[in-house]
Design an enzyme around this catalytic site. Structure first.
Site, PDB file in Angstrom:
ATOM      1  N   CYS A   1      -1.149   7.108   3.170  1.00  0.00           N
ATOM      2  CA  CYS A   1      -2.207   6.364   3.875  1.00  0.00           C
ATOM      3  C   CYS A   1      -2.675   7.126   5.108  1.00  0.00           C
ATOM      4  CB  CYS A   1      -1.748   4.953   4.236  1.00  0.00           C
ATOM      5  SG  CYS A   1      -0.333   4.888   5.342  1.00  0.00           S
TER       6      CYS A   1
ATOM      7  N   CYS B   1       3.640   1.603   1.255  1.00  0.00           N
ATOM      8  CA  CYS B   1       3.479   0.994   2.569  1.00  0.00           C
ATOM      9  C   CYS B   1       2.775  -0.353   2.412  1.00  0.00           C
ATOM     10  CB  CYS B   1       2.711   1.904   3.520  1.00  0.00           C
ATOM     11  SG  CYS B   1       0.929   1.729   3.483  1.00  0.00           S
ATOM     12  N   GLU B   2       3.248  -1.326   3.177  1.00  0.00           N
ATOM     13  CA  GLU B   2       2.706  -2.676   2.990  1.00  0.00           C
ATOM     14  C   GLU B   2       1.328  -2.853   3.625  1.00  0.00           C
ATOM     15  OE1 GLU B   2       5.633  -5.293   4.603  1.00  0.00           O
ATOM     16  OE2 GLU B   2       4.910  -5.124   6.642  1.00  0.00           O
ATOM     17  N   HIS B   3       0.916  -1.896   4.438  1.00  0.00           N
ATOM     18  CA  HIS B   3      -0.401  -2.023   5.067  1.00  0.00           C
ATOM     19  C   HIS B   3      -1.535  -1.559   4.163  1.00  0.00           C
ATOM     20  CE1 HIS B   3       1.845  -1.779   9.148  1.00  0.00           C
ATOM     21  NE2 HIS B   3       1.762  -3.006   8.704  1.00  0.00           N
ATOM     22  N   HIS B   4      -1.270  -0.544   3.356  1.00  0.00           N
ATOM     23  CA  HIS B   4      -2.327   0.002   2.517  1.00  0.00           C
ATOM     24  C   HIS B   4      -1.978   0.007   1.030  1.00  0.00           C
ATOM     25  CE1 HIS B   4      -2.665   1.838   6.559  1.00  0.00           C
ATOM     26  NE2 HIS B   4      -3.955   1.606   6.383  1.00  0.00           N
TER      27      HIS B   4
ATOM     28  N   GLN C   1       8.518   1.740   6.784  1.00  0.00           N
ATOM     29  CA  GLN C   1       9.621   2.704   6.787  1.00  0.00           C
ATOM     30  C   GLN C   1      10.753   2.258   7.712  1.00  0.00           C
ATOM     31  OE1 GLN C   1       8.501   6.861   7.120  1.00  0.00           O
ATOM     32  NE2 GLN C   1      10.493   7.396   7.986  1.00  0.00           N
TER      33      GLN C   1
ATOM     34  N   HIS D   1       3.394   9.826   4.608  1.00  0.00           N
ATOM     35  CA  HIS D   1       2.648   8.628   4.211  1.00  0.00           C
ATOM     36  C   HIS D   1       1.254   9.007   3.722  1.00  0.00           C
ATOM     37  CE1 HIS D   1       5.346   5.441   6.078  1.00  0.00           C
ATOM     38  NE2 HIS D   1       5.908   6.586   6.403  1.00  0.00           N
TER      39      HIS D   1
HETATM   40 ZN   LIG Z   1      -0.051   2.582   5.356  1.00  0.00          ZN
END
Ligand SMILES: [Zn+2]
Length: 189
Positions: free
Chosen positions: A149, A78-81, A119, A147
């Site tokens: 995260c 995931c690009e956020h975490h 996703q 996920h």
């Molecule tokens: Zn994430």
């Protein structure tokens, strides 16, 4: 366009220090190198080329019934975490004379999954690529993924799955086609 692994290595040493760890202790000595290599692999989809990947694995077939490939294993970050999300991808399409070799669809999924992703975007990129590569009449893609995260940080219930779908062409226009797709991948509409 391959990543600068030397720079990644030295940055990972900094990360270990910032975490209060000792990058010179035995267990961590080679960790920056391992992480750099792992990150390079897990983002190798950036340098993959769709045309090269598909190469000679598109076949002429005069069918216009739906083709389904389900339960393609999927691993992404995931690009956020920058933590993994993983699950299964189901692809259905209606060809107009060209079909994929089955293993190529799995490679295509990997190519987009091995990037920093959302996703939702991953689902759309896969459906667009299938649609454009073989000029399909319609495409449906569904991804079910968990996920880390969310799971590891206790943000959501540990067993919750995120489900995303993208439909194009006849899959978008016709409810009957969508329902056939859902039934064939084992999801009752
Ligand atoms: Zn994430």
């Amino acid at each position: 366009m391959s990543p600068d692994t030397e720079r990644l290595e030295s940055l990972m040493r900094e990360v270990l220090l910032a975490l209060g760890e000792d990058p010179t202790r035995e267990g961590l000595l080679k960790t920056p190198e391992r992480v750099a290599k792992a990150l390079a692999f897990l983002t190798s989809g950036y340098s993959a080329d769709l045309k090269t990947l598909i190469n000679d694995a598109i076949f002429t077939q005069t069918t216009n019934s739906m083709v389904i490939v389900k339960n393609i294993e999927l691993y992404s970050l995931c690009e956020h975490h920058m933590l993994p999300f993983f699950g299964r991808c189901h692809i259905g399409y209606i060809p107009t004379g060209k079909v994929f070799g089955v293993s190529k669809l799995a490679r295509l999924v990997d190519m987009y999954a091995q990037r920093l992703q959302l996703q939702e975007r991953l689902t759309e990129q896969i459906s667009q690529a299938v649609m454009e590569t073989i000029n399909a009449r319609g495409v449906g893609v569904m991804i079910e993924a968990r996920h880390l995260c969310m799971m590891m940080r206790g943000v959501e219930k540990q067993n919750s799955e995120m489900v995303t779908s993208s439909v194009l062409g006849t899959f978008r226009e016709s409810q009957a086609t969508r329902e056939e797709f859902l039934a064939l991948i084992g999801h009752r509409p």
